[in-house]
Write a protein that holds these residues in place. Structure first.
Motif, PDB file in Angstrom:
ATOM      1  N   ALA A 121       0.828  -1.207   0.000  1.00 44.22           N
ATOM      2  CA  ALA A 121       0.000   0.000   0.000  1.00 44.22           C
ATOM      3  C   ALA A 121       0.864   1.259   0.000  1.00 44.22           C
ATOM      4  N   VAL A 122       1.914   1.273   0.813  1.00 42.86           N
ATOM      5  CA  VAL A 122       2.790   2.441   0.885  1.00 42.86           C
ATOM      6  C   VAL A 122       3.448   2.709  -0.462  1.00 42.86           C
ATOM      7  N   ASP A 123       3.928   1.667  -1.116  1.00 38.03           N
ATOM      8  CA  ASP A 123       4.574   1.854  -2.418  1.00 38.03           C
ATOM      9  C   ASP A 123       3.586   2.334  -3.471  1.00 38.03           C
ATOM     10  N   LEU A 124       2.375   1.789  -3.466  1.00 36.28           N
ATOM     11  CA  LEU A 124       1.397   2.178  -4.484  1.00 36.28           C
ATOM     12  C   LEU A 124       1.040   3.654  -4.368  1.00 36.28           C
ATOM     13  N   VAL A 125       0.754   4.129  -3.149  1.00 34.15           N
ATOM     14  CA  VAL A 125       0.336   5.520  -3.018  1.00 34.15           C
ATOM     15  C   VAL A 125       1.481   6.479  -3.310  1.00 34.15           C
ATOM     16  N   ALA A 126       2.727   6.005  -3.165  1.00 41.50           N
ATOM     17  CA  ALA A 126       3.879   6.859  -3.465  1.00 41.50           C
ATOM     18  C   ALA A 126       4.187   6.897  -4.957  1.00 41.50           C
ATOM     19  N   GLU A 127       4.016   5.752  -5.620  1.00 41.42           N
ATOM     20  CA  GLU A 127       4.452   5.638  -7.011  1.00 41.42           C
ATOM     21  C   GLU A 127       3.319   5.819  -8.012  1.00 41.42           C
ATOM     22  N   ALA A 128       2.123   5.411  -7.656  1.00 38.83           N
ATOM     23  CA  ALA A 128       0.984   5.518  -8.580  1.00 38.83           C
ATOM     24  C   ALA A 128      -0.283   5.744  -7.778  1.00 38.83           C
ATOM     25  N   PRO A 129      -0.446   6.927  -7.199  1.00 42.08           N
ATOM     26  CA  PRO A 129      -1.607   7.190  -6.334  1.00 42.08           C
ATOM     27  C   PRO A 129      -2.923   6.830  -7.016  1.00 42.08           C
ATOM     28  N   PRO A 130      -3.705   5.983  -6.399  1.00 42.43           N
ATOM     29  CA  PRO A 130      -4.945   5.514  -7.042  1.00 42.43           C
ATOM     30  C   PRO A 130      -6.082   6.505  -6.897  1.00 42.43           C
TER      31      PRO A 130
ATOM     32  N   ASP B 143      -4.750  -3.546  -9.923  1.00 46.23           N
ATOM     33  CA  ASP B 143      -5.821  -4.053 -10.785  1.00 46.23           C
ATOM     34  C   ASP B 143      -7.190  -3.596 -10.277  1.00 46.23           C
ATOM     35  N   TYR B 144      -7.356  -3.550  -8.959  1.00 45.65           N
ATOM     36  CA  TYR B 144      -8.639  -3.125  -8.401  1.00 45.65           C
ATOM     37  C   TYR B 144      -8.954  -1.686  -8.798  1.00 45.65           C
ATOM     38  N   PHE B 145      -8.001  -0.791  -8.607  1.00 48.44           N
ATOM     39  CA  PHE B 145      -8.253   0.612  -8.912  1.00 48.44           C
ATOM     40  C   PHE B 145      -8.268   0.877 -10.417  1.00 48.44           C
ATOM     41  N   ALA B 146      -7.550   0.079 -11.183  1.00 41.72           N
ATOM     42  CA  ALA B 146      -7.604   0.214 -12.635  1.00 41.72           C
ATOM     43  C   ALA B 146      -8.972  -0.200 -13.142  1.00 41.72           C
TER      44      ALA B 146
END
Length: 381
Positions: free
Chosen positions: A114-123, A377-380
């Motif tokens: 979760a930390v990496d996703l919000v830093a690299e590709a905020p959903p 995939d969920y947010f996409a």
């Protein structure tokens, strides 16, 4: 820089968070998540430590949730361990320590993802992380307290993964889409104490409890369902405490544990147990008192969008198509299921609660990758 889930697991293992002690584990997670932009709230209740963290708006269109726990079972005799149980010793690709498998590694993997996703590709949406310090204990003020607080404050999850270890052999081989219910019943059978040579002056409760044990343990509750194994009744103890061989005891006690599928409820099984006890009491002339405690009802998240999402991400990362299962004991998914669709997916679990509990470091990295893909995939979608 990406958050290393193995380093985070090791840091959590070093926190001696044996239920009900927090041990610093939730403080560590709160600091980690807050630094990544999560709004964190401690939701402690009756001395039980709990953490709620959200990234994104409360009214986001889509909210993905993770649930886990940082409390662990006692270590037993520390001298039985090859390495100190809270040392987080790392050797030849393994990380040792109490909670390494159940389930600080799972928590570390979904926090890191979760930390990496919000830093690299905020959903476009929100991520909610709920962690309790009371899953291995009574559970009354753990995840239930978090869910109560969420209902009071308008927080929500649309779907949730509980990060318990679910895989029997290798990472990615099983997803839990439900669990059998669990309940325990205690019986106290009372007769009349007397001398064993004068049976007519006494009323022995032992034959009555033996008859009740036989009828309960041999009764076939069902043959199973399409998603569940048959329900079971296990006599787990019969206690009399009689140290004299020539004395008929006044009373004896018996405990049974039931694991049941979705053909039954705790209430229906309680009624059945009481009816069987009353029947034996009438036949034997004894008095039988019963108490029952339901620790969780059977539940199922039918195969659908959530299990398909997790299965696809798992297969993409590991090459394995997971089995959808309802086997095993209970978990906090039994509480989450009343809030939103939930599945359980995590690491290999056959070393949990053991002396020298340990986890493969590569499995933790793989689990983080699966969780990260699930989120993307969920947010996409």
């Amino acid at each position: 820089m990406p958050l290393d889930p193995v380093d985070l697991t090791a840091a959590l293992v070093r926190c001696p968070s044996v239920t009900p002690e927090e041990g610093g584990a939730l403080r560590l997670l709160e600091e980690t998540l807050a630094a990544a932009g999560f709004d964190c709230t401690r939701v402690d209740r009756n001395g039980t430590p709990n953490l709620f963290a959200r990234w994104g708006a409360r009214n986001a269109r889509r909210v993905f949730g993770f649930n886990g726990h940082t409390d662990v079972v006692p270590v037993g005799d520390p001298t039985d361990w090859t390495h100190p149980p809270f040392s987080a010793h790392r050797e030849e690709g393994w990380l040792y320590g109490r909670g390494a498998t159940d389930m600080k590694s799972g928590v570390a993997a979904f926090v890191a993802a979760a930390v990496d996703l919000v830093a690299e590709a905020p959903p476009e949406g929100a991520i909610v992380i709920t962690v309790t310090g009371d899953e291995e204990g009574p559970g009354r003020d753990g995840t239930i307290a978090i869910l109560d607080w969420m209902a009071e404050t308008g927080e929500r999850m649309d779907v949730c993964i509980v990060g318990e270890p679910t895989c029997p052999e290798v990472i990615g081989d099983m997803i839990k889409i439900g669990r059998r219910g669990s309940m325990t019943a205690q019986f106290e059978v009372t007769g009349k104490q007397g001398h064993s040579a004068y049976l007519h002056k006494a009323l022995n409760p032992m034959p009555a409890v033996a008859l009740l044990a036989h009828r309960l343990s041999t009764h076939v509750l069902d043959e199973g369902t399409s998603h569940f194994d048959p329900s079971t009744v296990s006599v787990t103890t019969i206690d009399t405490g009689n140290t004299a061989s020539n004395v008929i005891p006044a009373r004896t006690r018996m405990t049974v544990n039931l694991r049941f599928n979705d053909l039954h409820s705790g209430a229906s099984l309680t009624d059945w147990l009481r009816a069987e006890a009353d029947r034996v009491a009438t036949e034997t002339g004894t008095r039988i008192a019963m108490t029952a405690q339901v620790s969780g009802e059977a539940f199922l998240t039918p195969p659908g969008a959530l299990s398909a999402l997790v299965s696809a991400a798992d297969e993409a990362e590991t090459g394995r198509r997971p089995v959808l299962s309802t086997t095993g004991g209970t978990s906090d998914a039994r509480f989450v299921r009343a809030h939103c669709p939930v599945v359980e997916f995590g690491l290999v679990g056959h070393r949990m609660h053991e002396v020298d509990e340990r986890v493969r470091e590569q499995d933790i990295h793989d689990l983080k990758a699966i969780y990260r893909r699930i989120l993307a995939d969920y947010f996409a979608g």
